[in-house]
Design a protein around this motif. Structure first.
Motif, PDB file in Angstrom:
ATOM      1  N   THR A   1      16.604  -0.088   3.277  1.00 50.27           N
ATOM      2  CA  THR A   1      16.371  -0.454   1.890  1.00 50.27           C
ATOM      3  C   THR A   1      14.926  -0.921   1.815  1.00 50.27           C
ATOM      4  O   THR A   1      14.530  -1.851   2.518  1.00 50.27           O
ATOM      5  CB  THR A   1      17.321  -1.572   1.439  1.00 50.27           C
ATOM      6  OG1 THR A   1      18.666  -1.093   1.519  1.00 50.27           O
ATOM      7  CG2 THR A   1      17.017  -1.994   0.008  1.00 50.27           C
ATOM      8  N   ILE A   2      14.128  -0.256   0.983  1.00 51.62           N
ATOM      9  CA  ILE A   2      12.681  -0.471   1.007  1.00 51.62           C
ATOM     10  C   ILE A   2      12.183  -1.103  -0.284  1.00 51.62           C
ATOM     11  O   ILE A   2      12.431  -0.587  -1.376  1.00 51.62           O
ATOM     12  CB  ILE A   2      11.927   0.865   1.206  1.00 51.62           C
ATOM     13  CG1 ILE A   2      12.527   1.682   2.347  1.00 51.62           C
ATOM     14  CG2 ILE A   2      10.442   0.603   1.422  1.00 51.62           C
ATOM     15  CD1 ILE A   2      12.246   1.150   3.709  1.00 51.62           C
ATOM     16  N   ALA A   3      11.461  -2.200  -0.148  1.00 54.49           N
ATOM     17  CA  ALA A   3      10.672  -2.750  -1.251  1.00 54.49           C
ATOM     18  C   ALA A   3       9.269  -2.193  -1.097  1.00 54.49           C
ATOM     19  O   ALA A   3       8.664  -2.326  -0.028  1.00 54.49           O
ATOM     20  CB  ALA A   3      10.653  -4.272  -1.188  1.00 54.49           C
ATOM     21  N   ILE A   4       8.760  -1.546  -2.131  1.00 53.11           N
ATOM     22  CA  ILE A   4       7.433  -0.953  -2.062  1.00 53.11           C
ATOM     23  C   ILE A   4       6.499  -1.655  -3.031  1.00 53.11           C
ATOM     24  O   ILE A   4       6.874  -1.970  -4.159  1.00 53.11           O
ATOM     25  CB  ILE A   4       7.464   0.566  -2.350  1.00 53.11           C
ATOM     26  CG1 ILE A   4       8.180   0.864  -3.673  1.00 53.11           C
ATOM     27  CG2 ILE A   4       8.098   1.320  -1.193  1.00 53.11           C
ATOM     28  CD1 ILE A   4       8.087   2.321  -4.115  1.00 53.11           C
ATOM     29  N   SER A   5       5.281  -1.897  -2.557  1.00 50.36           N
ATOM     30  CA  SER A   5       4.283  -2.568  -3.400  1.00 50.36           C
ATOM     31  C   SER A   5       2.972  -1.800  -3.388  1.00 50.36           C
ATOM     32  O   SER A   5       2.565  -1.246  -2.361  1.00 50.36           O
ATOM     33  CB  SER A   5       4.033  -4.002  -2.924  1.00 50.36           C
ATOM     34  OG  SER A   5       5.159  -4.820  -3.163  1.00 50.36           O
TER      35      SER A   5
ATOM     36  N   GLY B   1       0.822  -1.206   0.000  1.00 48.00           N
ATOM     37  CA  GLY B   1       0.000   0.000   0.000  1.00 48.00           C
ATOM     38  C   GLY B   1       0.851   1.247   0.000  1.00 48.00           C
ATOM     39  O   GLY B   1       0.496   2.272   0.588  1.00 48.00           O
ATOM     40  N   ALA B   2       1.992   1.179  -0.688  1.00 49.10           N
ATOM     41  CA  ALA B   2       2.985   2.259  -0.628  1.00 49.10           C
ATOM     42  C   ALA B   2       2.846   3.275  -1.749  1.00 49.10           C
ATOM     43  O   ALA B   2       3.669   4.179  -1.858  1.00 49.10           O
ATOM     44  CB  ALA B   2       4.397   1.659  -0.651  1.00 49.10           C
ATOM     45  N   GLY B   3       1.808   3.147  -2.558  1.00 44.23           N
ATOM     46  CA  GLY B   3       1.669   4.070  -3.680  1.00 44.23           C
ATOM     47  C   GLY B   3       1.263   5.460  -3.269  1.00 44.23           C
ATOM     48  O   GLY B   3       1.666   6.447  -3.895  1.00 44.23           O
ATOM     49  N   THR B   4       0.451   5.560  -2.221  1.00 43.40           N
ATOM     50  CA  THR B   4      -0.052   6.857  -1.759  1.00 43.40           C
ATOM     51  C   THR B   4      -0.146   6.846  -0.238  1.00 43.40           C
ATOM     52  O   THR B   4       0.065   5.817   0.415  1.00 43.40           O
ATOM     53  CB  THR B   4      -1.457   7.149  -2.332  1.00 43.40           C
ATOM     54  OG1 THR B   4      -2.367   6.135  -1.873  1.00 43.40           O
ATOM     55  CG2 THR B   4      -1.452   7.168  -3.859  1.00 43.40           C
ATOM     56  N   GLY B   5      -0.492   7.998   0.309  1.00 42.60           N
ATOM     57  CA  GLY B   5      -0.857   8.099   1.719  1.00 42.60           C
ATOM     58  C   GLY B   5       0.211   7.676   2.708  1.00 42.60           C
ATOM     59  O   GLY B   5       1.398   7.958   2.539  1.00 42.60           O
ATOM     60  N   ILE B   6      -0.241   6.972   3.757  1.00 41.31           N
ATOM     61  CA  ILE B   6       0.651   6.582   4.851  1.00 41.31           C
ATOM     62  C   ILE B   6       1.785   5.699   4.347  1.00 41.31           C
ATOM     63  O   ILE B   6       2.950   5.887   4.727  1.00 41.31           O
ATOM     64  CB  ILE B   6      -0.153   5.855   5.951  1.00 41.31           C
ATOM     65  CG1 ILE B   6      -1.046   6.852   6.703  1.00 41.31           C
ATOM     66  CG2 ILE B   6       0.789   5.160   6.932  1.00 41.31           C
ATOM     67  CD1 ILE B   6      -1.966   6.202   7.722  1.00 41.31           C
ATOM     68  N   GLY B   7       1.488   4.725   3.502  1.00 42.19           N
ATOM     69  CA  GLY B   7       2.528   3.815   3.017  1.00 42.19           C
ATOM     70  C   GLY B   7       3.616   4.534   2.262  1.00 42.19           C
ATOM     71  O   GLY B   7       4.809   4.270   2.455  1.00 42.19           O
TER      72      GLY B   7
ATOM     73  N   ILE C   1       3.288   9.495  10.554  1.00 38.46           N
ATOM     74  CA  ILE C   1       4.550   8.776  10.330  1.00 38.46           C
ATOM     75  C   ILE C   1       5.444   8.850  11.559  1.00 38.46           C
ATOM     76  O   ILE C   1       6.112   7.871  11.916  1.00 38.46           O
ATOM     77  CB  ILE C   1       5.285   9.351   9.093  1.00 38.46           C
ATOM     78  CG1 ILE C   1       4.432   9.154   7.835  1.00 38.46           C
ATOM     79  CG2 ILE C   1       6.651   8.702   8.933  1.00 38.46           C
ATOM     80  CD1 ILE C   1       3.902   7.758   7.625  1.00 38.46           C
ATOM     81  N   GLU C   2       5.438   9.976  12.226  1.00 36.58           N
ATOM     82  CA  GLU C   2       6.238  10.116  13.449  1.00 36.58           C
ATOM     83  C   GLU C   2       5.770   9.114  14.499  1.00 36.58           C
ATOM     84  O   GLU C   2       6.598   8.464  15.170  1.00 36.58           O
ATOM     85  CB  GLU C   2       6.107  11.545  13.982  1.00 36.58           C
ATOM     86  CG  GLU C   2       7.218  11.972  14.920  1.00 36.58           C
ATOM     87  CD  GLU C   2       8.579  11.986  14.232  1.00 36.58           C
ATOM     88  OE1 GLU C   2       9.536  11.466  14.848  1.00 36.58           O
ATOM     89  OE2 GLU C   2       8.687  12.485  13.097  1.00 36.58           O
ATOM     90  N   HIS C   3       4.457   8.975  14.654  1.00 34.61           N
ATOM     91  CA  HIS C   3       3.917   7.988  15.601  1.00 34.61           C
ATOM     92  C   HIS C   3       4.341   6.579  15.212  1.00 34.61           C
ATOM     93  O   HIS C   3       4.729   5.771  16.075  1.00 34.61           O
ATOM     94  CB  HIS C   3       2.393   8.069  15.621  1.00 34.61           C
ATOM     95  CG  HIS C   3       1.839   9.241  16.354  1.00 34.61           C
ATOM     96  ND1 HIS C   3       1.924   9.376  17.731  1.00 34.61           N
ATOM     97  CD2 HIS C   3       1.165  10.342  15.910  1.00 34.61           C
ATOM     98  CE1 HIS C   3       1.339  10.507  18.104  1.00 34.61           C
ATOM     99  NE2 HIS C   3       0.873  11.110  17.015  1.00 34.61           N
TER     100      HIS C   3
ATOM    101  N   LEU D   1       5.669   6.745   4.697  1.00 28.57           N
ATOM    102  CA  LEU D   1       6.487   5.908   5.569  1.00 28.57           C
ATOM    103  C   LEU D   1       7.709   5.377   4.827  1.00 28.57           C
ATOM    104  O   LEU D   1       8.825   5.364   5.365  1.00 28.57           O
ATOM    105  CB  LEU D   1       5.652   4.758   6.117  1.00 28.57           C
ATOM    106  CG  LEU D   1       6.335   3.818   7.102  1.00 28.57           C
ATOM    107  CD1 LEU D   1       6.844   4.573   8.316  1.00 28.57           C
ATOM    108  CD2 LEU D   1       5.370   2.707   7.523  1.00 28.57           C
ATOM    109  N   ALA D   2       7.521   4.937   3.589  1.00 30.39           N
ATOM    110  CA  ALA D   2       8.645   4.453   2.781  1.00 30.39           C
ATOM    111  C   ALA D   2       9.672   5.564   2.582  1.00 30.39           C
ATOM    112  O   ALA D   2      10.892   5.335   2.675  1.00 30.39           O
ATOM    113  CB  ALA D   2       8.143   3.944   1.441  1.00 30.39           C
TER     114      ALA D   2
END
Length: 255
Positions: free
Chosen positions: A35-39, A16-22, A210-212, A25-26
């Motif tokens: 090193t982040i894998a995003i989906s 869920g890294a395309g928008t918003g919190i994900g 994101i800080e939380h 966070l990435a």
């Protein structure tokens, strides 16, 4: 239990890294050395994020409702980037539901993505983490899973399922050396909440969320819930007698 994933940067997988919190966070974790894998389902969203943090963020387009694709993606990430130290399963969706417009298709789409998608992701990492007696998993649910609220009968039910799931798995995974945490946000200003046309009490900016999350992931506590005002209000509502609970929620019904 290994604390590699919470103490020092390694390999993280965020769905869920395309928008918003994900996405936010990435971005933050990559800048901190992970090193982040995003989906996500939309390749262009992933490519845009990868371009913003070159060399640290790697796109792996994925529909988490496809169990075979999830397993394949987890294996490819491990082969190309290394062992997944931290998996943050954030993919989900929201549709407003009501008794007067009881659309089963909306319920089904949320169950398929929010619950089954998360289960597919868990299934793809739990066996290898247990085998090596190490690893860290975080599942994103919602404070709406604490209590039934008008308009959220579908969404809240899926998030309640995730909360129950994680509470059940927590001691079992802990016994196998795997850390499991539950992330329960309140209202966060993202593209998902931008479409809401109702009051959102204690709405916070995504950077605050994101800080939380980052602070919580560095701790050993099970639940990362925020903001505290929303968490306190909803948990209090959950614990009052039904007559008082419904006296409050009746006021939320849209006429």
């Amino acid at each position: 239990m290994t604390d590699q994933s919470t103490r020092s940067p390694g390999i993280a997988w965020i769905t869920g890294a395309g928008t918003g919190i994900g996405r936010a966070l990435a971005h933050r974790m990559a800048k901190e050395g992970w090193t982040i894998a995003i989906s996500a389902r939309t390749r262009s969203d992933l490519d845009g994020l990868a371009a913003e943090v070159p060399g640290k963020v790697h796109p792996y387009p994925l529909d988490v409702t496809d169990a075979d694709a999830v397993n394949q993606t987890a294996n490819i990430i491990a082969a190309e980037l290394g062992t997944i130290d931290l998996a943050i399963f954030n993919a989900g969706t929201y549709h407003r539901t009501s008794a007067t417009n009881f659309d089963v298709s909306k319920f089904a789409s949320m169950v398929e993505l929010n619950i089954m998608g998360t289960l597919h992701c868990l299934s793809s990492v739990i066996p290898t983490m247990i085998a090596r007696r190490g690893g860290h998993i975080a599942v994103v649910a919602s404070v709406s899973g604490y209590v039934g609220l008008p308009g959220a009968s579908g969404y809240g039910a899926t998030k309640a399922a995730l909360i129950n799931l994680c509470e059940s798995l927590k001691p079992e995974l802990e016994a196998e050396g795997v850390q499991l945490q539950l992330i329960n946000p309140g209202f966060v200003k993202t593209p998902l909440t931008d479409k809401n046309d109702f009051p959102m009490p204690f709405l916070i900016e995504v950077d605050d969320a994101i800080e939380h999350i980052v602070t919580g992931l560095q701790s050993t506590r099970f639940e990362i819930a925020f903001p505290w005002q929303m968490t306190l209000a909803i948990k209090s509502l959950r614990n009052v007698p039904h007559w008082l609970k419904f006296a409050v929620t009746r006021r939320m019904v849209r006429r």
